[in-house]
Write a protein that holds these residues in place. Structure first.
Motif, PDB file in Angstrom:
ATOM      1  N   GLN A 120     -13.106  -5.695   1.103  1.00 23.23           N
ATOM      2  CA  GLN A 120     -14.132  -5.023   1.890  1.00 23.23           C
ATOM      3  C   GLN A 120     -13.512  -4.093   2.916  1.00 23.23           C
ATOM      4  N   SER A 121     -14.009  -2.864   2.976  1.00 27.99           N
ATOM      5  CA  SER A 121     -13.600  -1.894   4.001  1.00 27.99           C
ATOM      6  C   SER A 121     -12.089  -1.714   4.049  1.00 27.99           C
ATOM      7  N   CYS A 122     -11.462  -1.684   2.895  1.00 29.33           N
ATOM      8  CA  CYS A 122     -10.012  -1.501   2.813  1.00 29.33           C
ATOM      9  C   CYS A 122      -9.695  -0.028   2.570  1.00 29.33           C
ATOM     10  N   ARG A 123      -8.862   0.554   3.414  1.00 30.49           N
ATOM     11  CA  ARG A 123      -8.506   1.966   3.277  1.00 30.49           C
ATOM     12  C   ARG A 123      -7.545   2.203   2.120  1.00 30.49           C
ATOM     13  N   ARG A 124      -6.874   1.173   1.712  1.00 29.02           N
ATOM     14  CA  ARG A 124      -5.970   1.257   0.568  1.00 29.02           C
ATOM     15  C   ARG A 124      -5.957  -0.101  -0.107  1.00 29.02           C
ATOM     16  N   ILE A 125      -5.510  -0.129  -1.344  1.00 30.09           N
ATOM     17  CA  ILE A 125      -5.425  -1.400  -2.057  1.00 30.09           C
ATOM     18  C   ILE A 125      -4.019  -1.964  -1.937  1.00 30.09           C
ATOM     19  N   CYS A 149     -14.568   0.367  -0.013  1.00 28.27           N
ATOM     20  CA  CYS A 149     -13.121   0.537  -0.107  1.00 28.27           C
ATOM     21  C   CYS A 149     -12.778   1.973  -0.514  1.00 28.27           C
ATOM     22  N   GLN A 150     -11.610   2.436  -0.108  1.00 30.66           N
ATOM     23  CA  GLN A 150     -11.121   3.743  -0.511  1.00 30.66           C
ATOM     24  C   GLN A 150     -10.152   3.557  -1.677  1.00 30.66           C
ATOM     25  N   LEU A 151     -10.555   4.040  -2.819  1.00 30.38           N
ATOM     26  CA  LEU A 151      -9.774   3.843  -4.043  1.00 30.38           C
ATOM     27  C   LEU A 151      -8.946   5.089  -4.309  1.00 30.38           C
ATOM     28  N   ARG A 152      -7.885   5.235  -3.563  1.00 29.45           N
ATOM     29  CA  ARG A 152      -7.065   6.438  -3.625  1.00 29.45           C
ATOM     30  C   ARG A 152      -6.035   6.393  -4.742  1.00 29.45           C
ATOM     31  N   ASP A 153      -5.501   5.222  -5.003  1.00 31.13           N
ATOM     32  CA  ASP A 153      -4.322   5.119  -5.862  1.00 31.13           C
ATOM     33  C   ASP A 153      -4.652   4.461  -7.193  1.00 31.13           C
ATOM     34  N   GLY A 177     -13.906   7.434  -4.087  1.00 29.84           N
ATOM     35  CA  GLY A 177     -12.834   7.768  -5.018  1.00 29.84           C
ATOM     36  C   GLY A 177     -12.976   7.173  -6.402  1.00 29.84           C
ATOM     37  N   MET A 178     -14.054   6.458  -6.681  1.00 30.28           N
ATOM     38  CA  MET A 178     -14.240   5.868  -8.006  1.00 30.28           C
ATOM     39  C   MET A 178     -14.720   6.952  -8.985  1.00 30.28           C
TER      40      MET A 178
END
Length: 278
Positions: A120-125, A149-153, A177-178
């Protein structure tokens, strides 16, 4: 320690502005089953936080944990794997706004009885999950939930899906980012029975369909506020899938009309299947 000594049957505990030092007496709570730790919260308070050292203390002190939530905590592989090794009864793990070090995902495979994983509310995994062929799996995992969550990578998502390969229920809610490329990685998880998508505005009908049609066991589907998934782009194959689902909530955008989308499939006719509407 005084609280632990006077509350020997305490089963649930919540600690805010927590640090490694604050976790030293945690072993005094012999019957603790539900624990929520908040290390630091941006805009509210900052502290020394919880690191691998604190997570290891926690692991050795709370071996009866069933549910654990880590908010604003640091740490990494060592801390997460220690929790997995020691807290053998752990079934639910929630990680929010984490500051975890690279490689923490690999530690999840030690949680051998984990059923639910929430991010939850994670800027990166995970900045660097390490070699993918060295990752283990959570064999009992049933539910993976990702909210805000921000799914950047792409690589960290692939690592997470590999660890959760046996998952049955998957939920994405307002995750930035999904897109099609990242969603396609979810096809690794072949046993999905329930999928819920909300606020995935970059995902298109084509990207959505390519994954959903690859799941032979899918029974329940929720698609809400995913504006690039269109009624008029639904293929006959996807319409056929809709007709055999046990539950369907289909409102990808404000113009979606389920009855028109599924014309000819027998849905909403006498003897047809009933689908829940949003």
């Amino acid at each position: 320690m005084a609280i632990a000594g006077g509350c020997d049957t305490l089963q649930e505990l919540e600690l805010h502005r927590c640090s490694d030092l604050a976790l030293r007496p945690i072993s005094g709570f012999n019957n603790l089953q539900i624990l929520r730790l908040v290390g630091s919260v941006e805009g509210l308070y900052r502290g020394p936080g919880v690191t691998d050292f604190g997570l290891t203390i926690l692991a050795h002190g709370c071996k009866r944990l069933v549910k654990l939530e880590l908010g604003g905590c640091e740490g990494g592989y060592d801390g997460v794997s220690a929790i997995g090794r020691c807290c053998t009864m752990l079934e639910e793990l929630t990680i929010s706004d984490h500051r975890m070090d690279a490689g923490w995902i690999a530690g999840l495979s030690f949680c051998r009885n984990l059923k639910t994983l929430r991010l939850q509310s994670c800027r990166r995994i995970d900045v660097d999950p390490g070699p993918l062929d060295h990752l283990g799996t959570c064999p009992t995992i049933e539910t993976l939930q990702m909210r805000r969550c921000q799914l950047r990578d792409k690589r960290s998502l692939q690592a997470l899906y590999m660890v959760c390969e046996a998952v049955r229920d998957v939920v994405f809610e307002n995750c930035w980012g999904m897109d099609n490329d990242k969603f396609s990685l979810l096809s690794i998880c072949r046993r999905v029975k329930f999928l819920s998508l909300e606020g995935c505005s970059l995902l298109t009908t084509e990207g959505f369909e390519s994954v959903v049609l690859s799941w032979p066991d899918l029974l329940r589907l929720v698609v809400v506020s995913c504006n690039n998934i269109k009624d008029d782009e639904v293929s006959p194959a996807l319409s056929s899938l809709f007709s055999v689902l046990k539950e369907l909530k289909w409102r990808p955008d404000t113009k979606s009309v389920l009855a028109v989308t599924l014309a000819g499939t027998g849905i909403r006719k006498k003897g047809g299947r009933f689908f829940k509407r949003v």
